[in-house]
Each structure stands twice: as C-alpha cells, then as structure tokens.
Design a protein around this motif. Structure first.
Motif, short mmCIF file in Angstrom:
data_model
loop_
_atom_site.label_atom_id
_atom_site.label_comp_id
_atom_site.label_asym_id
_atom_site.label_seq_id
_atom_site.Cartn_x
_atom_site.Cartn_y
_atom_site.Cartn_z
N TYR A 187 -29.81 18.28 -9.40
CA TYR A 187 -31.00 18.20 -8.55
C TYR A 187 -31.31 16.73 -8.31
N PRO A 188 -31.91 16.43 -7.17
CA PRO A 188 -32.27 15.04 -6.89
C PRO A 188 -33.49 14.60 -7.69
N ASP A 189 -33.71 13.31 -7.73
CA ASP A 189 -34.90 12.75 -8.38
C ASP A 189 -36.15 13.35 -7.76
N GLY A 190 -37.16 13.60 -8.60
CA GLY A 190 -38.47 14.02 -8.11
C GLY A 190 -38.50 15.35 -7.39
N PHE A 191 -37.66 16.28 -7.77
CA PHE A 191 -37.54 17.54 -7.04
C PHE A 191 -38.59 18.59 -7.42
N PHE A 192 -38.92 18.70 -8.70
CA PHE A 192 -39.81 19.78 -9.19
C PHE A 192 -41.22 19.29 -9.46
N ASP A 193 -42.19 20.17 -9.21
CA ASP A 193 -43.55 19.85 -9.63
C ASP A 193 -43.98 20.65 -10.86
N LEU A 194 -43.14 21.61 -11.29
CA LEU A 194 -43.35 22.30 -12.57
C LEU A 194 -41.99 22.60 -13.18
N VAL A 195 -41.85 22.23 -14.45
CA VAL A 195 -40.69 22.62 -15.26
C VAL A 195 -41.24 23.32 -16.49
N PHE A 196 -40.71 24.50 -16.76
CA PHE A 196 -41.10 25.21 -17.99
C PHE A 196 -39.85 25.69 -18.69
N ASN A 197 -40.00 25.99 -19.96
CA ASN A 197 -38.89 26.59 -20.69
C ASN A 197 -39.44 27.47 -21.81
N ASP B 36 -33.97 13.99 -26.55
CA ASP B 36 -34.32 12.76 -25.85
C ASP B 36 -33.58 12.66 -24.51
N LEU B 37 -32.30 13.03 -24.51
CA LEU B 37 -31.54 12.99 -23.27
C LEU B 37 -32.12 13.97 -22.24
N TRP B 38 -32.46 15.18 -22.70
CA TRP B 38 -33.01 16.17 -21.76
C TRP B 38 -34.42 15.81 -21.30
N LEU B 39 -35.23 15.23 -22.16
CA LEU B 39 -36.56 14.80 -21.73
C LEU B 39 -36.46 13.73 -20.65
N SER B 40 -35.53 12.80 -20.81
CA SER B 40 -35.31 11.79 -19.76
C SER B 40 -34.86 12.43 -18.46
N GLU B 41 -33.96 13.40 -18.57
CA GLU B 41 -33.47 14.07 -17.37
C GLU B 41 -34.56 14.88 -16.69
N LEU B 42 -35.37 15.58 -17.47
CA LEU B 42 -36.47 16.36 -16.89
C LEU B 42 -37.48 15.43 -16.22
N ARG B 43 -37.67 14.27 -16.80
CA ARG B 43 -38.55 13.29 -16.15
C ARG B 43 -37.97 12.86 -14.81
N ARG B 44 -36.65 12.68 -14.77
CA ARG B 44 -35.99 12.26 -13.53
C ARG B 44 -36.17 13.28 -12.42
N VAL B 45 -36.01 14.57 -12.74
CA VAL B 45 -36.04 15.60 -11.70
C VAL B 45 -37.44 16.09 -11.36
N THR B 46 -38.46 15.54 -12.01
CA THR B 46 -39.83 15.94 -11.68
C THR B 46 -40.52 14.89 -10.83
N LYS B 47 -41.41 15.38 -9.99
CA LYS B 47 -42.21 14.51 -9.14
C LYS B 47 -43.23 13.75 -9.99
N PRO B 48 -43.69 12.60 -9.55
CA PRO B 48 -44.80 11.94 -10.25
C PRO B 48 -45.99 12.90 -10.35
N ALA C 33 -46.00 15.62 -12.08
CA ALA C 33 -45.54 16.99 -12.31
C ALA C 33 -45.97 17.47 -13.70
N THR C 34 -45.86 18.76 -13.89
CA THR C 34 -46.20 19.37 -15.18
C THR C 34 -44.94 19.88 -15.84
N LEU C 35 -44.78 19.55 -17.12
CA LEU C 35 -43.72 20.09 -17.95
C LEU C 35 -44.38 20.92 -19.04
N LEU C 36 -43.95 22.16 -19.16
CA LEU C 36 -44.48 23.08 -20.17
C LEU C 36 -43.29 23.51 -21.02
N LEU C 37 -43.14 22.88 -22.20
CA LEU C 37 -41.95 23.06 -23.03
C LEU C 37 -42.34 23.60 -24.39
#
Length: 172
Positions: A70-80, A93-105, A107-111
């Motif tokens: 996915y491109p940078d800043g693609f999602f406004d919500l990521v959950f798992n 740590d690697l996945w948190l960095s990647e999830l940050r990359r694919v979320t919009k400024p 955005a909400t992450l619910l992990l």
C-alpha cells in the motif's frame, strides 16, 4: 473507537491487519458498503477464503515482515485482533513503523495486546501445570514486554516466529 467519539462507519479507508479468514471482517458488511475495507494476512489460504467469500473486502497476502503493498498515508483506520500478542519486540517495532507509514496523518490505530488479565491467566495456568512463571513475570516487570518462545504454539502449523507475547501497560 467509542472512547474517541468515533465508529467504524466514520472512516473512509480501513485495514484489518492480520485479518486471517475474516473473523472480524464478516461483521462489517455495512461498513464495507460505505468505506474502502481491506484485510491483510500472512496466511495465503485464509486470505483466499476472504477474497472468495467476503465481496466487500479487498484482501491481500503480506510477508511476515514489512512492507505492505500500500502507498504511504493510505488508511485512516487500522485495526487488528491478536497480532502483537504473538510476535517479538523486533517484529512489533518493524510493523509499527510500517503501519505508521501506511496511515494518514491523524489516523487511528486500534491494536490488541495481551495485558495484565491475560498474563494473570497465563500465570495461573502455568502454576497449575507445575510451571514457574516468575521468570516471565520478572521479564515483563523489567522490560515491559515478555515473549515466550517455548509455548503451546511450538510445533503448530503457525510460523516459527508465532508465539506468546505479553505487554505491561506502561510499555504500551
């Protein structure tokens, strides 16, 4: 999400990170009618099932380590549900960095994580089976995270890196 004054329908582009066979996505048909709903997982068979049976979801297989397709800043919500409960700190740590990359400024992450209650249940079960969970408790208190390699997942169909992880609230 309700603590943030939001619900799933208020997001436009949503990712279920570690969707498996769609156990969470199955309940989101109304959301998928309004939002761009995606799921990723390392389990190719499970993703294929999602792709074939949940038409309102775009499902993709991802590798055990980033990047996502996915491109940078693609999602406004990521959950798992139950990904960070099974991977070590380096993978996290690697996945948190990647999830940050694919979320919009903004955005909400619910992990989800295994917190104090899950650890208490682990301790009780371990003691009842003759185990000595104090070593793990000490690691959790010292480091804020405890990754248990010798657990019931050893020898399972899951990948070698898939084990049990607990998080202290202060670590989160």
């Amino acid at each position: 999400l309700s603590l943030l004054g939001r619900n799933m329908s208020s997001f436009e582009t949503i990712l279920d990170f570690g969707c498996g066979c769609g156990r969470m996505l199955l309940w989101l048909e109304e959301v998928g009618a309004k939002a761009d709903l995606h799921g990723v997982d390392i389990d190719e068979r499970a993703v294929r099932w999602v792709d074939e049976n949940i038409p309102y979801v775009t499902a993709k297989v991802n590798q055990p380590l980033p990047p996502l397709d996915y491109p940078d800043g693609f999602f406004d919500l990521v959950f798992n549900h139950s990904v960070f409960t099974h991977i070590d700190e380096q993978y996290q740590d690697l996945w948190l960095s990647e999830l940050r990359r694919v979320t919009k400024p903004g955005a909400t992450l619910l992990l989800s994580v295994h917190g104090e209650n899950a650890f208490f249940e682990y301790e009780t079960a371990s003691r009842n089976a003759g185990g000595h969970p104090q070593v793990v408790r000490d690691q959790l208190a010292r480091d804020g995270i405890a990754y248990i390699r010798e657990d019931p997942w050893v020898g399972s169909p899951f990948p070698d890196f898939y084990h049990t992880t607990f998080h202290a609230p202060w670590y989160i």
